[in-house]
Design a protein around this motif. Structure first.
Motif, mmCIF file in Angstrom:
data_model
loop_
_atom_site.group_PDB
_atom_site.id
_atom_site.type_symbol
_atom_site.label_atom_id
_atom_site.label_comp_id
_atom_site.label_asym_id
_atom_site.label_seq_id
_atom_site.Cartn_x
_atom_site.Cartn_y
_atom_site.Cartn_z
ATOM 1 N N ARG A 3 65.206 36.015 58.394
ATOM 2 C CA ARG A 3 65.295 35.049 57.299
ATOM 3 C C ARG A 3 66.742 34.709 56.970
ATOM 4 N NH1 ARG A 3 62.806 35.691 51.164
ATOM 5 N NH2 ARG A 3 63.466 33.627 50.436
ATOM 6 N N SER A 4 67.627 35.721 56.885
ATOM 7 C CA SER A 4 69.020 35.449 56.546
ATOM 8 C C SER A 4 69.673 34.589 57.614
ATOM 9 C CB SER A 4 69.797 36.762 56.387
ATOM 10 O OG SER A 4 69.744 37.524 57.578
ATOM 11 N N SER A 5 69.360 34.866 58.898
ATOM 12 C CA SER A 5 69.938 34.081 59.980
ATOM 13 C C SER A 5 69.421 32.645 59.932
ATOM 14 C CB SER A 5 69.602 34.713 61.327
ATOM 15 O OG SER A 5 70.169 36.001 61.431
ATOM 16 N N ALA A 6 68.133 32.491 59.612
ATOM 17 C CA ALA A 6 67.556 31.149 59.515
ATOM 18 C C ALA A 6 68.227 30.342 58.409
ATOM 19 C CB ALA A 6 66.059 31.245 59.266
ATOM 20 N N LEU A 7 68.459 30.978 57.270
ATOM 21 C CA LEU A 7 69.129 30.284 56.171
ATOM 22 C C LEU A 7 70.565 29.942 56.536
ATOM 23 C CD1 LEU A 7 67.811 32.281 53.078
ATOM 24 C CD2 LEU A 7 67.192 29.955 53.781
ATOM 25 N N ASP A 8 71.252 30.866 57.218
ATOM 26 C CA ASP A 8 72.615 30.581 57.669
ATOM 27 C C ASP A 8 72.623 29.418 58.651
ATOM 28 O OD1 ASP A 8 73.929 32.535 56.171
ATOM 29 O OD2 ASP A 8 73.598 34.079 57.684
ATOM 30 N N GLY A 9 71.586 29.368 59.502
ATOM 31 C CA GLY A 9 71.493 28.270 60.444
ATOM 32 C C GLY A 9 71.287 26.935 59.749
ATOM 33 N N LEU A 10 70.418 26.914 58.743
ATOM 34 C CA LEU A 10 70.201 25.678 57.985
ATOM 35 C C LEU A 10 71.473 25.257 57.257
ATOM 36 C CD1 LEU A 10 66.643 26.287 56.506
ATOM 37 C CD2 LEU A 10 67.299 24.478 58.106
ATOM 38 N N ARG A 11 72.155 26.227 56.675
ATOM 39 C CA ARG A 11 73.421 25.895 56.000
ATOM 40 C C ARG A 11 74.421 25.328 57.004
ATOM 41 N NH1 ARG A 11 72.751 31.216 53.567
ATOM 42 N NH2 ARG A 11 71.951 31.023 51.442
ATOM 43 N N PHE A 12 74.479 25.925 58.178
ATOM 44 C CA PHE A 12 75.407 25.448 59.209
ATOM 45 C C PHE A 12 75.051 24.019 59.602
ATOM 46 C CE2 PHE A 12 77.282 24.854 63.321
ATOM 47 C CZ PHE A 12 78.435 25.611 63.320
ATOM 48 N N ALA A 13 73.752 23.756 59.791
ATOM 49 C CA ALA A 13 73.321 22.418 60.204
ATOM 50 C C ALA A 13 73.678 21.376 59.158
ATOM 51 C CB ALA A 13 71.817 22.420 60.469
ATOM 52 N N PHE A 14 73.303 21.630 57.902
ATOM 53 C CA PHE A 14 73.552 20.635 56.861
ATOM 54 C C PHE A 14 75.026 20.582 56.476
ATOM 55 C CE2 PHE A 14 68.978 21.005 56.376
ATOM 56 C CZ PHE A 14 68.607 19.699 56.106
#
Length: 253
Positions: A3-14
């Protein structure tokens, strides 16, 4: 991803692919992988904003041409024009006919050459022309096209960041995300995105797939010509995917 990696990925994308106020907490390759995998999600949001403004203008009495211009302007604004700038720089590099090192130096210059100007004009005209045609058919067709083209553009980024595609320079955004996505995962994401696009119709799925295919052709040309990808190349493949997908949607009405 956890979950933390997924959120970091979304933050990176946006945080890297849009101007939306999203703070990026991690800049490592794990976050970059998540960001490139999440790129189509960012495209969905960008496309939704583009479609929303276009439809709003139609409801307020504007014509399809103005709605189309607005729907093209929104992605440009939400990306600070970086994808369009990358398209122009890549066109100048490819059109220069010079060796890779010299071409990369041309691409890094702040000015835009004749190849870049011509490419920008033609691409923007094509995007506006297609969206105006589709908005003239119905607001729904125009809105779906705006969303599909934005998603196709960001899917092209996921595929361009797959393993085996090298960076042309050791620095820059291109180097930060080059090769971060496992090849099989990139293909799986592409299949999934096209399948989801199919909910809106087979033509939409075909358009997204064709956009990814057109971007892949340009990607291979750039890798062969420059020795790898740069941030400019990423922008160029995104705009190519968006334009090809729109053209497909305009054909065979």
């Amino acid at each position: 991803m956890q979950r933390s990696s997924a959120l970091d990925g979304l933050r990176f994308a946006f945080g890297t692919l849009t101007v939306l106020p999203v703070r990026v907490h991690r800049w490592d390759r794990v976050a970059a992988r998540g960001g490139m995998l999440s790129a189509p999600v960012a495209g969905l949001v960008v496309g939704g904003c583009a479609a929303g403004l276009g439809v709003l203008l139609l409801l307020l009495g504007a014509g399809p041409l103005l709605a189309a211009v607005a729907s093209v302007a929104v992605p440009a604004a939400l990306t600070r024009g970086l994808h369009l700038d990358g398209l122009a720089d890549t066109a100048d590099g490819l059109g220069s006919g010079k060796p890779a090192e010299d071409a990369l130096r041309i691409m890094k210059q702040s000015d835009i050459g004749p190849f870049g100007v011509l490419t920008l004009v033609l691409v923007l005209l094509a995007q506006v022309a297609v969206l105006a045609q589709l908005y003239d058919d119905s607001w729904g067709r125009g809105a779906v096209a705006a969303v599909a083209s934005a998603v196709a553009a960001r899917l092209a980024l996921t595929l361009a960041a797959r393993a085996g595609v090298p960076a042309a320079r050791p620095e820059g955004l291109g180097a930060a995300v080059a090769g971060v996505v496992p090849g099989a995962v990139a293909v799986a994401v592409a299949v999934g995105v096209v399948a989801v696009a199919g909910v809106a119709g087979l033509r939409v799925a075909a358009a997204v797939g064709a956009g990814a295919g057109g971007a892949e052709v340009l990607l291979r040309v750039c890798v062969r010509r420059f020795g790898g990808v740069t941030g400019d190349v990423f922008g160029a493949v995104a705009e190519t995917a968006a334009t090809v997908s729109l053209v497909v949607l305009a054909l065979g009405r």
